[in-house]
Design a protein around this motif. Structure first.
Motif, short mmCIF file in Angstrom:
data_model
loop_
_atom_site.label_atom_id
_atom_site.label_comp_id
_atom_site.label_asym_id
_atom_site.label_seq_id
_atom_site.Cartn_x
_atom_site.Cartn_y
_atom_site.Cartn_z
N LYS A 105 -14.26 -23.94 -0.78
CA LYS A 105 -14.65 -23.33 -2.19
C LYS A 105 -14.50 -21.81 -2.25
O LYS A 105 -14.73 -21.33 -1.09
N GLU A 106 -14.11 -21.23 -3.14
CA GLU A 106 -14.27 -19.75 -3.28
C GLU A 106 -13.01 -18.83 -3.04
O GLU A 106 -12.95 -18.04 -3.25
N THR A 107 -12.26 -19.82 -2.04
CA THR A 107 -11.01 -18.92 -1.70
C THR A 107 -10.13 -18.36 -2.78
O THR A 107 -9.70 -17.21 -2.75
N ASP A 108 -9.68 -19.04 -3.51
CA ASP A 108 -8.84 -18.75 -4.90
C ASP A 108 -9.62 -17.75 -5.58
O ASP A 108 -8.72 -16.57 -6.03
N VAL A 109 -10.66 -17.89 -5.95
CA VAL A 109 -11.49 -16.77 -6.66
C VAL A 109 -11.54 -15.44 -5.64
O VAL A 109 -11.47 -14.43 -6.37
N ASN A 110 -11.73 -15.46 -4.42
CA ASN A 110 -11.91 -14.23 -3.70
C ASN A 110 -10.53 -13.39 -3.77
O ASN A 110 -10.74 -12.30 -3.76
N ILE A 111 -9.58 -14.29 -3.62
CA ILE A 111 -8.26 -13.79 -3.60
C ILE A 111 -8.11 -13.03 -4.95
O ILE A 111 -7.57 -11.68 -5.02
N ALA A 112 -8.28 -13.74 -6.04
CA ALA A 112 -8.05 -13.14 -7.46
C ALA A 112 -8.77 -11.92 -7.63
O ALA A 112 -8.27 -10.90 -7.96
N SER A 113 -9.98 -11.88 -7.46
CA SER A 113 -10.86 -10.82 -7.65
C SER A 113 -10.62 -9.57 -6.82
O SER A 113 -10.60 -8.50 -7.22
N THR A 114 -10.33 -9.86 -5.64
CA THR A 114 -9.98 -8.60 -4.77
C THR A 114 -8.51 -8.41 -5.03
O THR A 114 -8.44 -6.86 -5.22
N LEU A 115 -7.63 -8.91 -5.54
CA LEU A 115 -6.29 -8.60 -6.05
C LEU A 115 -6.43 -7.60 -7.31
O LEU A 115 -5.77 -6.52 -7.28
N VAL A 116 -7.39 -8.18 -8.15
CA VAL A 116 -7.53 -7.31 -9.27
C VAL A 116 -8.48 -6.07 -9.11
O VAL A 116 -8.06 -5.00 -9.73
N LEU A 117 -9.38 -6.16 -8.10
CA LEU A 117 -10.11 -4.66 -7.82
C LEU A 117 -9.16 -3.99 -7.28
O LEU A 117 -9.26 -2.62 -7.51
N ASP A 118 -8.14 -4.24 -6.28
CA ASP A 118 -7.36 -3.49 -5.49
C ASP A 118 -6.20 -2.72 -6.57
O ASP A 118 -5.80 -1.68 -6.66
N ALA A 119 -5.95 -3.51 -7.67
CA ALA A 119 -5.12 -3.07 -8.60
C ALA A 119 -5.64 -2.04 -9.51
O ALA A 119 -4.88 -1.04 -9.76
N ALA A 120 -6.85 -2.25 -9.88
CA ALA A 120 -7.55 -1.41 -10.57
C ALA A 120 -7.81 -0.12 -10.17
O ALA A 120 -8.04 1.07 -10.88
N LYS A 121 -8.20 -0.23 -8.75
CA LYS A 121 -8.42 1.02 -7.84
C LYS A 121 -7.21 1.78 -7.42
O LYS A 121 -7.27 3.00 -6.87
N GLY A 122 -5.84 1.16 -7.54
CA GLY A 122 -4.75 1.82 -7.00
C GLY A 122 -4.78 1.85 -5.48
O GLY A 122 -3.99 2.67 -4.94
N ASN A 123 -5.32 0.75 -4.98
CA ASN A 123 -5.18 0.70 -3.52
C ASN A 123 -3.77 0.18 -2.99
O ASN A 123 -3.73 0.51 -1.71
N MET A 124 -2.92 -0.22 -3.90
CA MET A 124 -1.73 -0.63 -3.33
C MET A 124 -0.42 -0.25 -4.24
O MET A 124 -0.95 -0.36 -5.45
N THR A 125 0.72 -0.28 -3.74
CA THR A 125 1.70 -0.28 -4.71
C THR A 125 2.59 -1.44 -4.47
O THR A 125 3.36 -1.70 -5.40
N SER A 126 2.38 -2.22 -3.39
CA SER A 126 3.26 -3.59 -3.27
C SER A 126 1.81 -4.53 -2.89
O SER A 126 1.09 -4.32 -2.10
N ALA A 127 2.03 -5.79 -3.51
CA ALA A 127 1.02 -7.02 -3.08
C ALA A 127 1.96 -8.09 -2.62
O ALA A 127 2.73 -8.43 -3.42
N LEU A 128 1.86 -8.51 -1.68
CA LEU A 128 2.33 -9.46 -1.01
C LEU A 128 1.15 -10.81 -0.91
O LEU A 128 0.49 -10.79 -0.20
N ILE A 129 1.44 -11.80 -1.54
CA ILE A 129 0.57 -13.04 -1.72
C ILE A 129 1.05 -13.96 -0.78
O ILE A 129 2.07 -14.60 -1.17
#
Length: 206
Positions: A105-129
């Protein structure tokens, strides 16, 4: 310089590796793999999403050894984000026999929420999933809206594929076995801070 974060769906990767090579390639250095996949990018972090194994003490011990080795080898370049397993009792309608089933449980939610947070904060310019789980599509769409100039790509584990992710991403590809073999951890990883040693489980050499 391009700033890369790789997001690893731990169980999707595990089952892909297991289907392709049984246990022989599970001792995988995720940071080395990320650098080999995007050598021109500056690696900001690898974020590894998994969940503690339940009901199998030996498997849990191997999992703990692996995670400790990853942290010892790579320091702050890797973060391990834990979800959970949920137990459920399953009963066979034919024979009436019951057994306990564990569901991640929770893995896909954790990935999605972390990805969205990193995008909002500008923590990356490339995301490899590193996943072939189509449940990640809504989170990736949201992250792309927040960071429209960033590059998003899917790296499919062996024996895994998602048409939904392939259509959504700027790029997608399968990770081949030679690349995975080249990114294995040393058989013994020594923690530079405390001197502890973490050895590849014997079962993972077979």
């Amino acid at each position: 310089m391009d700033k890369l974060i790789m997001y690893v769906d731990g169980f999707n990767l595990y089952y892909g590796l297991h289907d392709a090579a049984r246990c022989r390639l599970l001792w995988l250095d995720l940071v080395a793999l990320a650098r080999s996949l995007r050598p021109r990018s500056q690696l900001a972090a690898v974020k590894y999403f998994t969940a503690p194994v339940l009901g199998e003490p030996q498997a849990a011990s191997r999992q703990g050894m692996y995670q400790s080795a990853l942290l010892a080898q790579n320091g702050d370049k890797i973060a391990i984000i834990q979800g959970r397993h949920q137990s459920d009792t399953v009963t066979c309608r034919g024979c009436g026999k019951s057994w306990t089933k564990y569901e991640e449980k929770e893995t896909d939610v954790n990935i999605a929420s972390t990805l969205v947070l990193d995008a909002a904060k500008g923590n990356m310019t490339s995301a490899l999933i590193l996943s072939a789980d189509s449940d990640l599509v809504p989170g990736i769409k949201a992250a792309r809206e927040l960071a429209p100039r960033s590059f998003f790509a899917a790296a499919f584990p062996p024996k895994r594929h998602s048409d939904e992710l392939k259509k959504l991403m700027s790029a997608s590809f399968h990770i081949n076995l030679p690349r995975i073999r080249a990114a294995q951890l040393p058989d013994v990883v020594k923690d530079p801070d405390n001197g502890r040693e973490y050895k590849r489980p014997r079962k993972w050499t077979m």
